[in-house]
Motif scaffolding. Structure first.
Motif, PDB file in Angstrom:
ATOM      1  N   ASP A 153       0.852  -1.188   0.000  1.00  0.00           N
ATOM      2  CA  ASP A 153       0.000   0.000   0.000  1.00  0.00           C
ATOM      3  C   ASP A 153       0.889   1.240   0.000  1.00  0.00           C
ATOM      4  O   ASP A 153       1.880   1.287   0.733  1.00  0.00           O
ATOM      5  N   HIS A 154       0.512   2.223  -0.792  1.00  0.00           N
ATOM      6  CA  HIS A 154       1.261   3.481  -0.816  1.00  0.00           C
ATOM      7  C   HIS A 154       0.297   4.623  -0.544  1.00  0.00           C
ATOM      8  O   HIS A 154      -0.750   4.739  -1.196  1.00  0.00           O
ATOM      9  N   SER A 155       0.645   5.486   0.423  1.00  0.00           N
ATOM     10  CA  SER A 155      -0.250   6.550   0.868  1.00  0.00           C
ATOM     11  C   SER A 155       0.411   7.917   0.723  1.00  0.00           C
ATOM     12  O   SER A 155       1.631   8.050   0.860  1.00  0.00           O
ATOM     13  N   TYR A 156      -0.433   8.917   0.487  1.00  0.00           N
ATOM     14  CA  TYR A 156      -0.036  10.322   0.497  1.00  0.00           C
ATOM     15  C   TYR A 156      -0.858  11.046   1.556  1.00  0.00           C
ATOM     16  O   TYR A 156      -2.069  10.818   1.684  1.00  0.00           O
ATOM     17  N   PHE A 157      -0.196  11.927   2.312  1.00  0.00           N
ATOM     18  CA  PHE A 157      -0.872  12.699   3.351  1.00  0.00           C
ATOM     19  C   PHE A 157      -0.993  14.154   2.914  1.00  0.00           C
ATOM     20  O   PHE A 157      -0.051  14.737   2.373  1.00  0.00           O
ATOM     21  N   PHE A 158      -2.176  14.733   3.180  1.00  0.00           N
ATOM     22  CA  PHE A 158      -2.452  16.119   2.807  1.00  0.00           C
ATOM     23  C   PHE A 158      -3.067  16.854   3.999  1.00  0.00           C
ATOM     24  O   PHE A 158      -3.516  16.234   4.968  1.00  0.00           O
ATOM     25  N   ASN A 159      -3.104  18.188   3.873  1.00  0.00           N
ATOM     26  CA  ASN A 159      -3.794  19.036   4.846  1.00  0.00           C
ATOM     27  C   ASN A 159      -3.351  18.718   6.272  1.00  0.00           C
ATOM     28  O   ASN A 159      -4.168  18.384   7.127  1.00  0.00           O
ATOM     29  N   GLN A 160      -2.034  18.816   6.503  1.00  0.00           N
ATOM     30  CA  GLN A 160      -1.454  18.547   7.821  1.00  0.00           C
ATOM     31  C   GLN A 160      -1.851  17.157   8.325  1.00  0.00           C
ATOM     32  O   GLN A 160      -2.193  16.952   9.481  1.00  0.00           O
ATOM     33  N   ARG A 161      -1.821  16.190   7.415  1.00  0.00           N
ATOM     34  CA  ARG A 161      -2.082  14.780   7.699  1.00  0.00           C
ATOM     35  C   ARG A 161      -3.519  14.508   8.141  1.00  0.00           C
ATOM     36  O   ARG A 161      -3.800  13.468   8.731  1.00  0.00           O
ATOM     37  N   ASN A 162      -4.424  15.396   7.837  1.00  0.00           N
ATOM     38  CA  ASN A 162      -5.833  15.134   8.102  1.00  0.00           C
ATOM     39  C   ASN A 162      -6.493  14.345   6.977  1.00  0.00           C
ATOM     40  O   ASN A 162      -7.637  13.898   7.110  1.00  0.00           O
ATOM     41  N   ILE A 163      -5.784  14.185   5.862  1.00  0.00           N
ATOM     42  CA  ILE A 163      -6.292  13.411   4.727  1.00  0.00           C
ATOM     43  C   ILE A 163      -5.214  12.439   4.287  1.00  0.00           C
ATOM     44  O   ILE A 163      -4.048  12.804   4.141  1.00  0.00           O
ATOM     45  N   GLU A 164      -5.608  11.194   4.077  1.00  0.00           N
ATOM     46  CA  GLU A 164      -4.708  10.182   3.519  1.00  0.00           C
ATOM     47  C   GLU A 164      -5.384   9.535   2.322  1.00  0.00           C
ATOM     48  O   GLU A 164      -6.509   9.030   2.419  1.00  0.00           O
ATOM     49  N   LEU A 165      -4.707   9.547   1.178  1.00  0.00           N
ATOM     50  CA  LEU A 165      -5.188   8.898  -0.032  1.00  0.00           C
ATOM     51  C   LEU A 165      -4.143   7.896  -0.473  1.00  0.00           C
ATOM     52  O   LEU A 165      -2.932   8.178  -0.418  1.00  0.00           O
ATOM     53  N   GLY A 166      -4.595   6.715  -0.903  1.00  0.00           N
ATOM     54  CA  GLY A 166      -3.619   5.706  -1.258  1.00  0.00           C
ATOM     55  C   GLY A 166      -4.168   4.655  -2.194  1.00  0.00           C
ATOM     56  O   GLY A 166      -5.366   4.585  -2.495  1.00  0.00           O
ATOM     57  N   ALA A 167      -3.250   3.814  -2.667  1.00  0.00           N
ATOM     58  CA  ALA A 167      -3.573   2.706  -3.555  1.00  0.00           C
ATOM     59  C   ALA A 167      -2.721   1.514  -3.163  1.00  0.00           C
ATOM     60  O   ALA A 167      -1.629   1.668  -2.595  1.00  0.00           O
ATOM     61  N   GLY A 168      -3.221   0.313  -3.476  1.00  0.00           N
ATOM     62  CA  GLY A 168      -2.485  -0.879  -3.104  1.00  0.00           C
ATOM     63  C   GLY A 168      -2.722  -2.013  -4.073  1.00  0.00           C
ATOM     64  O   GLY A 168      -3.701  -2.028  -4.838  1.00  0.00           O
TER      65      GLY A 168
END
Length: 458
Positions: free
Chosen positions: A337-352
């Motif tokens: 799984d690979h994740s990206y964090f946005f908005n001071q880590r309040n959002i995580e989007l990822g794919a696996g």
């Protein structure tokens, strides 16, 4: 020219007085220069005392109580030495004297606002006390002040863990030594599935889940846990006689935080044993091992590699075949799984990507599966947390003994919304839709359900 030494500098006034450029301004400059030299010499003396002290040796040997006693004595002798204060705080942190350590570190930050180590250790203490917002502030300050340092790499690891915990049922921060978690809820079928098999799924299922854990190992690098759980489910509206399901399990997990090639890495290994009963009759038991590694290759990302291996044993509890007592099924899964964090880590989007292989004594149950998943975690205002997941999967029943080909394509969508109402109570509402299309067999399978539960953490 005669070599300039500390002693010769101190004797300079006698020389200055013999020359015509002797002025009050010169004496002021000399006094300032002399004070800088003497303060630097005193600092060197303090460093010499610290490096060669019993306190330093005890700290290296991890005898933190002895080290603290020695550092306290040095602190009385050298009250202005910031390094001694810092080690006093670290020793108190390791000994669990968190409030005293916080006071010392806050004092150090007032004196030196850009102290990377002080911000880092304050972050770890607040993390231990489950004050994730304060911990996050100090860890982000570490990364801002020293982006390429070891402190920044460790702070990034903590921030990744806090971000993950925000979207789970755990309170962000270090877990308590003892913890008990219980929830009660239900799931309701919205659509009864069409299926090639003659068994309808229950209309409503009522669930109770109890889990208790104990952290027998917790320090700044290692975490060790043992736990046990019991799951009870009763269903209604089913034409089947199997209305009651009970599952219990025991598990152990280890986690290690480390630095590899300058990158923060978290390793995990776990082992679980599980038994399942239907209508108070044994149905299956299984043993599974889990291996994982999480690494942050670049800032605000997280990549998780994992492998699970296990074996389940099933019993013919329905009595369809009296001569068949036990069948076995081996399961192996590998994924990333690979994740990206946005908005001071309040959002995580990822794919696996996930690849599974099931080898069963029953050839019709053996299959190979390949799946792709997209997921998103959102930490919303008023402590709401939203989780969404989409999974596409191809199943190849390569040993299927029957008419037609039983290859299948499946898609699943799920979403859940949860909220932490108090330190102990949370609630979750969830929806799930699954659809499977078989290549040569009709009808296809479709099922949609929704449910909710209320959880309490002791």
């Amino acid at each position: 020219m005669k070599k300039l030494t500390i002693r010769s500098i101190i004797r300079l006034p006698d020389r200055i007085k013999t020359h015509s450029f002797y002025t009050p301004c010169t004496l002021c400059l000399y006094a300032l220069f002399l004070s800088l030299i003497l303060s630097h010499t005193a600092a060197l003396a303090d460093d010499f005392v610290l490096v060669n002290s019993k306190a330093a040796q005890a700290f290296i040997s991890k005898d933190y109580q002895l080290a603290l006693d020695e550092f306290d004595q040095l602190g009385n002798k050298y009250p202005d030495n910031l390094d001694i204060k810092r080690y006093q705080a670290i020793c108190r942190e390791r000994l669990g004297q968190h409030q005293q350590a916080i006071e010392i570190l806050q004092e150090l930050i007032l004196i030196s606002p850009n102290s990377v180590s002080s911000h880092y250790h304050l972050g770890t203490i607040y993390y231990t006390q489950q004050q994730s917002d304060l911990a996050t502030q100090h860890f982000e300050q570490v990364i801002l002040l020293a982006k390429d340092s070891k402190y920044a790499e460790l702070a990034e690891t903590y921030l990744n863990v806090i971000a993950k915990q925000r979207f789970s049922n755990l309170i962000p921060g270090a877990p308590k030594k003892w913890s008990t978690y219980v929830f009660a809820g239900f799931t309701e079928d919205i659509d009864s599935p069409d299926s090639f098999a003659a068994n309808e799924t229950a209309d409503t299922r009522y669930n109770v889940y109890l889990y208790s854990s104990y952290y027998f190992l917790r320090n700044h690098r290692w975490t060790g846990l043992v736990g046990a759980s019991v799951y009870q489910s009763n269903q209604s509206g089913s034409p089947s006689a199997q209305d009651d399901l009970m599952r219990w399990s025991i598990n152990s997990n280890f986690q290690l935080q480390s630095i590899i090639a300058g990158k923060p890495v978290t390793y995990s290994i776990g082992l679980r044993y599980q038994e399942t009963e239907f209508d108070h009759r044994p149905y299956s038991d299984g043993l599974a091992g889990h291996f994982g590694s999480r690494i942050g290759f670049v800032e605000n990302t997280s990549t998780y590699f994992y492998l699970t291996v296990g074996q389940d044993s099933f019993r013919d509890f329905l009595g369809f075949n009296p001569n068949f007592n036990l069948s076995r099924q081996k399961r192996n899964t590998i994924g990333v799984d690979h994740s990206y964090f946005f908005n001071q880590r309040n959002i995580e989007l990822g794919a696996g990507i996930v690849i599974s292989d099931i080898d069963s004594d029953s050839v019709n149950l053996s299959r190979e599966s390949n799946g792709i998943r997209l997921f998103g975690y959102f930490f919303l205002p008023r402590d709401f947390r939203l989780r969404i997941l989409t999974l596409w999967q191809d199943d190849d029943y390569h040993e299927f003994a029957g008419p037609g080909n039983r290859d299948a394509k499946s898609v699943g969508y799920s979403a859940s919304l949860s909220r932490q109402f108090t330190k102990h109570i949370s609630a979750t509402i969830a929806y799930r839709l699954d659809q499977t299309d078989f290549s040569d067999i009709d009808p296809d399978s479709r099922r949609s359900t929704w449910g909710m539960n209320i959880a309490y953490v002791f």
